[in-house]
Each structure stands twice: as C-alpha cells, then as structure tokens.
Design an enzyme around this catalytic site. Structure first.
Site, PDB file in Angstrom:
ATOM      1  N   ARG A  91       0.829  -1.203   0.000  1.00 50.00           N
ATOM      2  CA  ARG A  91       0.000   0.000   0.000  1.00 50.00           C
ATOM      3  C   ARG A  91       0.867   1.258   0.000  1.00 50.00           C
ATOM      4  O   ARG A  91       2.057   1.227   0.320  1.00 50.00           O
ATOM      5  CB  ARG A  91      -0.919   0.012   1.219  1.00 50.00           C
ATOM      6  CG  ARG A  91      -1.854  -1.180   1.326  1.00 50.00           C
ATOM      7  CD  ARG A  91      -2.666  -1.103   2.606  1.00 50.00           C
ATOM      8  NE  ARG A  91      -3.614  -2.211   2.737  1.00 50.00           N
ATOM      9  CZ  ARG A  91      -3.348  -3.362   3.348  1.00 50.00           C
ATOM     10  NH1 ARG A  91      -2.154  -3.557   3.891  1.00 50.00           N
ATOM     11  NH2 ARG A  91      -4.266  -4.307   3.433  1.00 50.00           N
ATOM     12  N   LYS A 116      -1.931  -2.101   7.445  1.00 49.61           N
ATOM     13  CA  LYS A 116      -3.328  -1.912   7.813  1.00 49.61           C
ATOM     14  C   LYS A 116      -3.666  -2.796   9.005  1.00 49.61           C
ATOM     15  O   LYS A 116      -3.323  -3.964   9.046  1.00 49.61           O
ATOM     16  CB  LYS A 116      -4.231  -2.256   6.624  1.00 49.61           C
ATOM     17  CG  LYS A 116      -5.654  -1.731   6.769  1.00 49.61           C
ATOM     18  CD  LYS A 116      -6.421  -1.895   5.475  1.00 49.61           C
ATOM     19  CE  LYS A 116      -7.813  -1.291   5.585  1.00 49.61           C
ATOM     20  NZ  LYS A 116      -8.565  -1.423   4.310  1.00 49.61           N
ATOM     21  N   HIS A 187      -2.474   2.122  -5.817  1.00 51.89           N
ATOM     22  CA  HIS A 187      -3.366   0.962  -5.724  1.00 51.89           C
ATOM     23  C   HIS A 187      -3.550   0.266  -7.069  1.00 51.89           C
ATOM     24  O   HIS A 187      -3.886  -0.918  -7.103  1.00 51.89           O
ATOM     25  CB  HIS A 187      -4.722   1.374  -5.138  1.00 51.89           C
ATOM     26  CG  HIS A 187      -4.911   0.886  -3.736  1.00 51.89           C
ATOM     27  ND1 HIS A 187      -4.137   1.337  -2.692  1.00 51.89           N
ATOM     28  CD2 HIS A 187      -5.745  -0.038  -3.204  1.00 51.89           C
ATOM     29  CE1 HIS A 187      -4.514   0.729  -1.578  1.00 51.89           C
ATOM     30  NE2 HIS A 187      -5.472  -0.115  -1.869  1.00 51.89           N
ATOM     31  N   ARG A 190      -1.007  -2.252  -6.999  1.00 52.36           N
ATOM     32  CA  ARG A 190      -1.410  -3.294  -6.049  1.00 52.36           C
ATOM     33  C   ARG A 190      -2.399  -4.260  -6.705  1.00 52.36           C
ATOM     34  O   ARG A 190      -2.250  -5.482  -6.618  1.00 52.36           O
ATOM     35  CB  ARG A 190      -2.030  -2.637  -4.829  1.00 52.36           C
ATOM     36  CG  ARG A 190      -2.449  -3.588  -3.708  1.00 52.36           C
ATOM     37  CD  ARG A 190      -2.826  -2.766  -2.474  1.00 52.36           C
ATOM     38  NE  ARG A 190      -3.496  -3.539  -1.443  1.00 52.36           N
ATOM     39  CZ  ARG A 190      -2.867  -4.282  -0.530  1.00 52.36           C
ATOM     40  NH1 ARG A 190      -1.550  -4.352  -0.557  1.00 52.36           N
ATOM     41  NH2 ARG A 190      -3.543  -4.944   0.394  1.00 52.36           N
ATOM     42  N   HIS A 213      -4.070  -9.084   3.768  1.00 45.65           N
ATOM     43  CA  HIS A 213      -5.504  -9.085   4.046  1.00 45.65           C
ATOM     44  C   HIS A 213      -5.796  -9.967   5.253  1.00 45.65           C
ATOM     45  O   HIS A 213      -5.333 -11.112   5.319  1.00 45.65           O
ATOM     46  CB  HIS A 213      -6.299  -9.610   2.843  1.00 45.65           C
ATOM     47  CG  HIS A 213      -6.360  -8.643   1.713  1.00 45.65           C
ATOM     48  ND1 HIS A 213      -6.679  -9.020   0.420  1.00 45.65           N
ATOM     49  CD2 HIS A 213      -6.152  -7.302   1.654  1.00 45.65           C
ATOM     50  CE1 HIS A 213      -6.663  -7.958  -0.364  1.00 45.65           C
ATOM     51  NE2 HIS A 213      -6.346  -6.909   0.357  1.00 45.65           N
ATOM     52  N   TYR A 222     -10.393 -10.430  -6.177  1.00 45.85           N
ATOM     53  CA  TYR A 222      -9.472 -10.431  -7.314  1.00 45.85           C
ATOM     54  C   TYR A 222      -9.741 -11.593  -8.252  1.00 45.85           C
ATOM     55  O   TYR A 222      -9.373 -11.540  -9.431  1.00 45.85           O
ATOM     56  CB  TYR A 222      -8.026 -10.465  -6.818  1.00 45.85           C
ATOM     57  CG  TYR A 222      -7.593  -9.159  -6.215  1.00 45.85           C
ATOM     58  CD1 TYR A 222      -7.172  -8.102  -7.011  1.00 45.85           C
ATOM     59  CD2 TYR A 222      -7.638  -8.964  -4.831  1.00 45.85           C
ATOM     60  CE1 TYR A 222      -6.792  -6.895  -6.462  1.00 45.85           C
ATOM     61  CE2 TYR A 222      -7.253  -7.757  -4.268  1.00 45.85           C
ATOM     62  CZ  TYR A 222      -6.841  -6.721  -5.083  1.00 45.85           C
ATOM     63  OH  TYR A 222      -6.479  -5.526  -4.538  1.00 45.85           O
TER      64      TYR A 222
END
Length: 241
Positions: A91, A116, A187, A190, A213, A222
């Site tokens: 990120r 995150k 992004h 990403r 994640h 995805y």
C-alpha cells in the site's frame, strides 16, 4: 424487504446509527425498562462489493516502469519505487514508511511494518526490483540524503521522507504519461500485482498473505478480475467457441 428502521441508514454513518440503536434497546431490555427489544430483528446493511479498477496488463506496467529518467537521482528513485510497488503490491502508506533496514537483500524479503490494522508482515520481493533498489541506494539516495540522518528508504529532493499525497501524485502522473487509458496510482499497481499473479497460477491464500488481508473474502474479489483461466477453459469447451 427493509424495515422502516433501516430506511435512510446507509453508509458508515448509517451503520454507526444502527449499532447505537441496537445497543440502546438491548440496554433497555436488560434494565427491564421495556419487555421486548424492537430492534432485535434489525439487519445491518451490507456494503457494496465493488470490483477493483481494471488492472494493468504486463506490457502496460512495463511501459510505465520505463518512463522515469534514470540518469538523475529522482528518476532513479522513481524507477526503484515503481518496481517495488509492482513487485510487492504494498500500500501507499506502507511504501512511504519503509526504512533502510526493512529491505533484506539476501533473503529477498521486505519487512512491512505497521500495515493496515497495525500489523507487521514479511513479503517477498522480486530480483529485478531488488536490483533497482540496490542501484538507487548506491547512486541516488546518497545525493538526496545530503547530510540527513533520515532512515526512511525513499527520500524527497530535500532529503525528507516522502509524503503520502506526493507519492500518489507521482505515480498518477507516470500512469497518465504512459497513456494506458487506465486511471490510478499506487493501488493500481497493487491490483495489477495481485491479478497478474492469480492469472499465472498463484494460490489465492498466497495472495492474501502477500497483500496483508486479514480475511480471505477481501482477497477473493481479485478472482472476479482474473478471468484469463476461465477464458481459456471457455474457448476449449464451449460448443459455440
């Protein structure tokens, strides 16, 4: 069908309001102020599940990566940055927080700290990205550092750590200059990293770990973008191919 309670409660603010209402009536029941909780059957509205923006193809990504003028220190920094984003899928905030010690050249790993959810993780980094980082550290960063003791990996022209907004504008500008017809910044790389790896056979759980994640359901979106395998199967098996 939505109840009258749910009408008008959408988005983050609406969700917070519903939570407050449910908690309030639960408390009233617990204190025997009311006999029945009228909010017990309320369902929280589900957020929209949107597909990521159209990722880059491998050739489009290469076109962007080749844009920086690597004869100068800033251009060499930019090339190393873009290669890193493409290789690891990290990120924006993770990229600007990287420290010199986070790049582990011998192990070909990158330490992503306080990502995150305030979680640390290790992620692999490709040999090509590592070679550009080595060149940046040897030829470019010393010129940008001046006499600064800044330990951040990527530096501005003034020797400071890059600001997140600056990084976004930088990558967006390169994407526009490449004229690939797809908007996006950090992004976009990403999404491209995850999608192209899935199309080349990477397991979804590896992609989950790579992107950091917490839930597999976040990564599974995805699979809706990575359709090349489905296209091949369709071409081989559909009678009207």
């Amino acid at each position: 069908m939505k109840s009258s309670w749910e009408i008008g409660f959408t988005g983050c603010a609406g969700c917070r309001s519903l939570v407050a209402i449910k908690d309030f009536f639960r408390w009233l029941c617990r204190e025997n102020e009311i006999l029945h909780n009228p909010a017990s059957e309320l369902e929280m509205p589900r957020g929209e599940r949107k597909l990521p923006k159209t990722p880059l193809t491998a050739s489009e990504a290469e076109r962007i990566l080749n844009l920086p003028d690597i004869t100068g220190p800033l251009g060499l920094r930019d090339r190393a940055l873009l290669e890193l984003l493409y290789s690891t899928g990290i990120r924006r905030m993770e990229a600007v927080r990287l420290a010199l010690e986070d790049v582990q050249f011998e192990r070909r790993m990158l330490a992503v700290r306080q990502g995150k959810g305030k979680k640390d993780r290790m992620t692999p980094i490709g040999e090509r990205a590592l070679s550009w980082l080595e060149k940046y550290l040897a030829d470019s960063r010393p010129q940008l550092a001046h006499r600064s003791r800044e330990q951040t990996l990527f530096l501005s022209a003034y020797g400071d750590a890059l600001a997140p907004d600056y990084l976004s504008r930088l990558v967006i500008d390169y994407v526009k200059r490449a004229e690939v017809g797809k908007p996006g910044g950090c992004h976009l790389f990403r999404h491209t990293c995850a999608t192209l790896m899935l199309e080349n056979g990477a397991d979804i759980r590896f992609i989950q770990q790579l992107l950091g994640h917490a839930n597999l359901s976040t990564t599974q979106i995805y699979t809706d973008v990575s359709i090349s395998q489905l296209q091949r199967v369709h071409a081989m098996t559909h009678p009207a191919r």
